[in-house]
Design an enzyme around this catalytic site. Structure first.
Site, mmCIF file in Angstrom:
data_model
loop_
_atom_site.group_PDB
_atom_site.id
_atom_site.type_symbol
_atom_site.label_atom_id
_atom_site.label_comp_id
_atom_site.label_asym_id
_atom_site.label_seq_id
_atom_site.Cartn_x
_atom_site.Cartn_y
_atom_site.Cartn_z
ATOM 1 N N ILE A 1 -1.555 -11.482 4.813
ATOM 2 C CA ILE A 1 -1.769 -10.467 3.650
ATOM 3 C C ILE A 1 -2.059 -8.988 4.065
ATOM 4 O O ILE A 1 -2.072 -8.225 3.288
ATOM 5 C CB ILE A 1 -3.110 -10.905 3.199
ATOM 6 C CG1 ILE A 1 -4.317 -10.962 4.333
ATOM 7 C CG2 ILE A 1 -3.348 -12.343 2.694
ATOM 8 C CD1 ILE A 1 -5.875 -11.089 3.779
ATOM 9 N N LYS A 2 -1.727 -8.825 5.383
ATOM 10 C CA LYS A 2 -1.698 -7.314 5.860
ATOM 11 C C LYS A 2 -2.561 -6.488 5.223
ATOM 12 O O LYS A 2 -2.271 -5.383 4.792
ATOM 13 C CB LYS A 2 -0.071 -6.795 6.001
ATOM 14 C CG LYS A 2 0.599 -7.894 7.013
ATOM 15 C CD LYS A 2 2.013 -6.922 7.102
ATOM 16 C CE LYS A 2 3.064 -7.746 7.867
ATOM 17 N NZ LYS A 2 3.329 -8.953 7.494
ATOM 18 N N ARG A 3 -3.846 -6.770 4.953
ATOM 19 C CA ARG A 3 -4.809 -6.298 4.415
ATOM 20 C C ARG A 3 -5.565 -5.169 5.480
ATOM 21 O O ARG A 3 -5.500 -5.423 6.564
ATOM 22 C CB ARG A 3 -5.905 -6.822 3.597
ATOM 23 C CG ARG A 3 -5.422 -7.864 2.418
ATOM 24 C CD ARG A 3 -4.768 -7.347 1.414
ATOM 25 N NE ARG A 3 -4.421 -8.048 0.498
ATOM 26 C CZ ARG A 3 -3.473 -8.516 -0.210
ATOM 27 N NH1 ARG A 3 -2.165 -8.188 0.438
ATOM 28 N NH2 ARG A 3 -3.216 -9.519 -1.162
#
Lengths: 309, 309
Positions: free
Chosen positions: A104-106
């Site tokens: 998700i690379k949040r």
């Protein structure tokens, strides 16, 4: 959860993860046609095609691998129906006892990172009840905002027995633009790696930390350095196969115990039937082609690891 | 879209954006109770409460402001129902002719960034048809992965007449951990700012680029420097109000033309009724409290800008 991941890697003898990053043009025509017949050429139709495609692959490979890594962007592009397919994929993989790494690379500031963490790894309070939104086992996190963007994720991992992989050095060609810039004699990615190692030391499973790192397969020399900077950090290694990484390049991402890294392949596995090497399977048997590609990948990586000994 | 944003700023005389970042504990009890009665204490109940709360605020303030900035994390934490409320909020704000800045802080490598860009700013192809997933007007983007992570967003903006705000210097306390590290005599955020200015020059509206930047209100001196490094870049400025920024601190984020920046306030507006200054409105009239807080914010910022002349 890092202990479960390691246990499953040991059991399958496969330090690999299959990236469930479906693109519509990977999906065999018979699946697309059936989905469009039922839901039309709509976001719902696309989501149904993705879900059926994923299910076929998971059914064909789940006994060979420890984990999957769905890339949420590939679902999010189809809006709400796409994200429903993402959630269905997570739930199905967990039923199959696979470890699910949400790519998700949040990353955001304090309370906002806390919201992402609650939604993907933890639970939210609604009145007197608690609910899990997406409920992945691990999530990838972007560190550009610094500690107070990362810590809320770590807190949730601690409470919920989950884990993270924090971006340190990404696999793409221009990752060096900022990540390789030299600060006091060392590139930024080493500083980030050091920080990840620090966060990790305070959050250990048995042997390895549940705060991991992402380091691209396409940069094997940097992987070697980062392996030393982060000795107890599990490294998620994207970029194998389609992006150019090979098993022999990857041995230095692993520790002497043969652990410490898990290599991802996405297109190379899920769209294997489109490659010359697996074309004989044909579109209808795409999932069998994926199984064979997984077996070949395990052999490539295990072979390289055994060759090192 | 940058031209529309500027036109609306001129018309409202308000270089501000209201951050629609709902937390359940901001939402008045009567709204929560009604939503829970209808949907139970579930993710659906939370999403309904958020949506009704947002609608009340938007109805009360839309004529005063050019734009809103929903923070997707606050919706994503409630899973699929939360994201449905996000989408409903976007659609409703667009009906009210507000410019919608999706605060999504996405960023990934090539084809994955392209998927995010298609999902949030563009359209996806499904068979012979095209569909928009979320359809914000602008999106925030994380630059840690470098040009090939950002360019797919720029391409979609060009095609679809949309825009970006790229993180340069964020408003949080630990933003300096990586962003302030010195590279060849200058902090990383300046290098990122320079890159944003370059990207922007090739993608101009009339006067300003549709490739903007995020620079936190909490770092006014850095804002001053970045204003000079990025003269044609529109700057989205978070951190006003609750995070500590004040109108007087913000003048240097603006150019001499009184344009070039748009200041965000979230909690300070949407939960105004919880502050002493607006407590007299009471929980039932939370939206009127928000309207008054918007008026006060406009006065604070316009006053500071006029004072500069």
């Amino acid at each position: 959860m890092i202990n479960k991941l390691i246990e499953k890697i040991r059991k399958t003898n496969a330090p690999i993860v299959v990236g469930l990053d479906p693109m519509l043009n990977y999906i065999p025509r018979h699946i697309q046609e059936k989905a469009f017949q039922e839901y039309g050429e709509t976001l719902e139709g696309a989501a149904e095609a993705i879900w059926q495609y994923n299910k076929g692959i998971v059914d064909a490979v789940y006994d060979l691998i420890p984990a999957v890594k769905p890339q949420i962007a590939m679902y999010e592009q189809f809006g709400i129906p796409g994200l429903q397919a993402y959630k269905k994929t997570i739930d199905y993989c967990k039923e199959k006892d696979l470890v699910v790494i949400g790519d998700i690379k949040r990353g955001d500031i304090g309370s906002t990172s806390a919201a992402y963490a609650a939604g993907h790894l933890g639970r939210v309070q609604v009145g007197s009840k608690t609910w899990a939104g997406f409920d992945e086992d691990f999530a990838t996190v972007n560190p550009y905002l610094g500690s107070d963007g990362v810590k809320p994720f770590i807190e949730v991992c601690k409470e919920e027995n989950k884990g993270l992989f924090i971006l340190v050095k990404t696999s793409n060609p221009s990752s060096g633009e900022f990540q390789d810039r030299v600060i006091e004699g060392r590139p930024l990615y080493e500083w980030v790696g050091e920080k990840v190692a620090q966060w990790g030391e305070e959050h250990m499973g048995s042997g390895y930390s549940y705060i991991g790192a992402v380091v691209g397969a396409t940069y094997p020399e940097m992987g070697k350095t980062l392996r030393k900077i982060m000795p107890k950090t599990f490294i998620l290694v994207p970029g194998y196969g389609a992006q150019g990484g090979k098993g022999a390049d990857l041995v230095h991402f692993f520790n002497e115990d043969g652990l410490g890294a898990i290599v991802n392949s996405s297109r190379g596995i899920i769209a294997a039937y489109k490659q010359e090497a697996y074309a004989a399977f044909g579109e209808l048997n795409y999932a069998d082609a994926s199984r064979k590609a997984v077996e070949d990948m395990i052999e490539d990586i295990s072979g390289a690891l055994n060759g090192r000994k």
